[in-house]
Write an enzyme that holds these catalytic residues in place. Structure first.
Site, PDB file in Angstrom:
ATOM      1  N   GLY A  92       1.004  -1.264   0.045  1.00 16.83           N
ATOM      2  CA  GLY A  92      -0.068  -0.022   0.124  1.00 16.83           C
ATOM      3  C   GLY A  92       0.733   1.066  -0.153  1.00 16.83           C
ATOM      4  O   GLY A  92       0.488   2.228  -0.609  1.00 16.83           O
ATOM      5  N   GLU A 113      10.212   4.227   5.545  1.00 21.62           N
ATOM      6  CA  GLU A 113      10.536   2.369   5.656  1.00 21.62           C
ATOM      7  C   GLU A 113      11.969   1.998   5.833  1.00 21.62           C
ATOM      8  O   GLU A 113      12.963   2.466   5.304  1.00 21.62           O
ATOM      9  CB  GLU A 113      10.028   1.957   4.204  1.00 21.62           C
ATOM     10  N   GLN A 121       4.407 -11.261  -0.038  1.00 23.06           N
ATOM     11  CA  GLN A 121       4.040 -12.194   0.864  1.00 23.06           C
ATOM     12  C   GLN A 121       3.241 -13.124   0.619  1.00 23.06           C
ATOM     13  O   GLN A 121       3.063 -14.417   1.169  1.00 23.06           O
ATOM     14  CB  GLN A 121       3.617 -11.364   2.311  1.00 23.06           C
ATOM     15  N   CYS A 240      -4.283 -12.017   5.257  1.00 22.65           N
ATOM     16  CA  CYS A 240      -4.726 -13.210   4.361  1.00 22.65           C
ATOM     17  C   CYS A 240      -5.246 -14.405   5.281  1.00 22.65           C
ATOM     18  O   CYS A 240      -4.452 -15.404   5.719  1.00 22.65           O
ATOM     19  CB  CYS A 240      -3.663 -13.778   3.648  1.00 22.65           C
ATOM     20  N   ASP A 376      -3.562  -3.098   5.640  1.00 19.44           N
ATOM     21  CA  ASP A 376      -3.756  -3.967   6.783  1.00 19.44           C
ATOM     22  C   ASP A 376      -3.597  -3.189   8.142  1.00 19.44           C
ATOM     23  O   ASP A 376      -4.436  -3.699   9.258  1.00 19.44           O
ATOM     24  CB  ASP A 376      -2.793  -5.168   7.261  1.00 19.44           C
ATOM     25  N   LYS A 384      -7.950  -8.538   5.381  1.00 19.83           N
ATOM     26  CA  LYS A 384      -6.715  -7.988   5.090  1.00 19.83           C
ATOM     27  C   LYS A 384      -5.657  -8.683   3.887  1.00 19.83           C
ATOM     28  O   LYS A 384      -5.086  -9.625   4.338  1.00 19.83           O
ATOM     29  CB  LYS A 384      -5.915  -7.755   6.375  1.00 19.83           C
ATOM     30  N   THR A 385      -5.860  -8.012   2.640  1.00 21.98           N
ATOM     31  CA  THR A 385      -5.136  -8.861   1.577  1.00 21.98           C
ATOM     32  C   THR A 385      -4.495  -8.083   0.724  1.00 21.98           C
ATOM     33  O   THR A 385      -4.740  -6.834   0.627  1.00 21.98           O
ATOM     34  CB  THR A 385      -6.155  -9.927   0.716  1.00 21.98           C
ATOM     35  N   ALA A 386      -3.482  -8.414  -0.422  1.00 20.08           N
ATOM     36  CA  ALA A 386      -3.065  -7.514  -1.350  1.00 20.08           C
ATOM     37  C   ALA A 386      -4.205  -7.123  -2.045  1.00 20.08           C
ATOM     38  O   ALA A 386      -4.006  -6.119  -2.733  1.00 20.08           O
ATOM     39  CB  ALA A 386      -1.822  -8.371  -1.865  1.00 20.08           C
ATOM     40  N   ALA A 387      -4.972  -8.091  -2.507  1.00 19.98           N
ATOM     41  CA  ALA A 387      -5.972  -7.663  -3.426  1.00 19.98           C
ATOM     42  C   ALA A 387      -7.017  -6.443  -2.759  1.00 19.98           C
ATOM     43  O   ALA A 387      -7.198  -5.650  -3.503  1.00 19.98           O
ATOM     44  CB  ALA A 387      -7.019  -9.015  -3.542  1.00 19.98           C
ATOM     45  N   CYS A 419      -9.256 -13.812  -1.939  1.00 17.80           N
ATOM     46  CA  CYS A 419      -8.295 -14.821  -1.286  1.00 17.80           C
ATOM     47  C   CYS A 419      -8.348 -16.061  -2.333  1.00 17.80           C
ATOM     48  O   CYS A 419      -9.086 -16.894  -2.273  1.00 17.80           O
ATOM     49  CB  CYS A 419      -8.859 -15.233   0.131  1.00 17.80           C
TER      50      CYS A 419
END
Length: 491
Positions: A92, A113, A121, A240, A376, A384-387, A419
């Site tokens: 994100g 960062e 991940q 995930c 997330d 909570k996913t990358a999608a 997912c």
């Protein structure tokens, strides 16, 4: 009425000119927003820009009317002032940095960062199952960092939203016009008694959730010949939520392929009351579980691991006195408890649950209108996913554009998340759904069935979407394709 003071500058050195304007608190909220933003002149293409920013912007939802101003030097190298500060360099954070860098330019967008390495991940399920190598999931941060943003290799230690400031571990004070919080989740292995010691000392205790532990999983699967193989799901929000059972299906398939399945008991102990939160996909998963003779114990939460006794202790969450039950293990895959990062949880921008408090449909903070969140670390009520990050990035980009233009956000997030439930070495159920746990599927066929095509989409294509699209701010999820494939009749 409240008086608004502006500071207007050109390239330094320059004579500073002061002007004052009045915001009439009797005006409609939309009019106050337009007046505020017009005075701020935040557009990056202006040759003479107002270099001031609201300390507290006019609340887009009609609340705040008092606007205070602080002066930002045109030399951000001297006082670390930026149009936008992004805290977190995960999926994100990099997506938003790429988008904002295109608006404001490299010198005006900073990403905080600390990590040298960046990981895809979602691939770690494949790594744990022996289908991918760990190196395939990793890149050096410097190699994938947006060219139109500034990397501050440091960690945030304090948020001061009333003064538009982020403090870092190395002592920097970063001033911002806009703050985007994208910190992800913090793994909490320490919340399970004895777990850290077990991971350090027992080769048969592993977890796909950490870069330090994921490479233990496949060797442990290879080594196991008989006994109990236990997989866990914690009693906290996690990234995930399908991952704890994906590795279980891969393990079962691996044991079957290598002729040792009949000697191994596969046990899934989950804190949840259901196998999956969307009924359509849950029904199919329960069929697979029955076909493969997998034991499932719902509302069981891992509380302790004793690696010397090869024993795992679970709390029975629905019991009257939180009774515990002991399981002997020969292989133990742990999905650890997770939570909001401490620096966020203990800050004034967190909700009561410790996550960033944002409006779920826009990503804008509920109290501070110049603060936004993605992924997330937010309290957005979706998986909570990358999608989900991909879909949120497009919405958040347009939310910020609306804020800068003094408009109400028009593009709203519907909770889309995905997912890819890998259920074997060649099959996957592609679960896609919204805030209401209703299917929101991309393809014009039933995605509730396990398919080889969806397996290769997960295994080979999704990493490309990530590296070449999402973190570059060029992939906002499959919404457009969903419309096309459903002939404009889908959501």
């Amino acid at each position: 009425m409240n008086r608004l003071h502006l500071v207007r500058t050109q390239k330094p050195p320059v004579t500073t000119h002061y002007t004052s304007r009045t915001l009439d608190s009797t005006q409609p909220a939309a009019s106050r927003r337009r007046a505020c933003v017009k005075q701020l002149e935040l557009g990056p293409s202006k040759t003479m820009a107002y270099r001031s920013v609201c300390k507290t912007l006019v609340n887009l939802h009609g609340g705040a009317t008092f606007v205070q101003m602080r002066h930002l030097s045109t030399s951000n190298k001297l006082n670390n002032s930026y149009r936008a500060v992004v805290v977190g360099g995960g999926a994100g954070g990099l997506a938003m940095a790429s988008m904002l860098g295109s608006k404001f330019g490299k010198s005006q967008v900073a990403v905080v960062e600390p990590s040298d390495n960046h990981y895809y991940q979602p691939m770690w399920t494949m790594v744990g199952g022996g289908l991918k190598t760990f190196d395939q999931s990793a890149r050096m941060t410097k190699d994938i960092f947006p060219s139109n943003a500034t990397w501050i290799q440091d960690a945030a230690v304090k948020f001061d939203p009333d003064n538009n400031t982020v403090y870092t571990k190395d002592g920097k004070e970063l001033k911002y016009d806009l703050l985007i919080v994208a910190m992800g989740l913090q793994l909490r292995f320490e919340q399970v008694k004895g777990l850290q010691e077990a991971i350090a000392n027992d080769p048969m205790v592993c977890s796909n959730y950490s870069a330090e532990t994921v490479m233990k999983t496949f060797p442990a699967l290879q080594k196991l010949e008989s006994g109990n193989a236990i997989f866990t799901f914690p009693n906290t929000p996690i990234k995930c939520a399908g991952a704890p059972q994906k590795i279980m299906y891969l393990a079962e398939h691996y044991f079957s392929k290598h002729g040792k399945r009949d000697k191994i008991n596969i046990i899934y102990n989950s804190s949840l009351p259901v196998i999956f939160g969307v009924k359509k996909y849950a029904n199919e998963l329960l069929k697979i579980i029955e076909e493969r003779n997998i034991t499932v114990n719902f509302r069981h939460s891992l509380s302790e691991v004793n690696h010397e006794k090869k024993e795992a202790v679970f709390v029975k969450l629905d019991s009257e006195n939180q009774e515990t039950v002991n399981f002997n293990y020969d292989f133990l895959h742990v999905s650890p408890p997770m939570g909001s990062p401490d620096v966020l949880k203990n800050s004034p921008i967190a909700a009561e649950n410790g996550f960033l408090a944002v409006h779920k449909e826009t990503g804008q903070h509920t109290k501070y209108p110049n603060i936004f969140g993605i992924g997330d670390c937010t309290d957005i009520p979706t998986a909570k996913t990358a999608a989900a990050v991909a879909a949120q990035s497009g919405v958040l980009n347009r939310t910020i554009e609306a804020v800068l233009a003094g408009r109400e956000p028009q593009k709203l997030y519907d909770g889309y998340t995905s997912c890819p439930l890998v259920v074997g070495y060649d099959k996957c159920i592609l679960a896609e759904f919204d805030f209401n746990a209703q299917p929101l599927e991309t393809f014009p066929f039933d995605q509730g069935k396990k398919r080889t095509s969806m397996y290769y989409l997960k295994k080979d294509m999704m990493p490309e979407f990530y590296w070449k699209g999402l973190i570059k701010g060029k992939w906002e999820g499959p919404g457009v394709f969903r419309k096309i494939l459903h002939l404009g009749m889908g959501k």
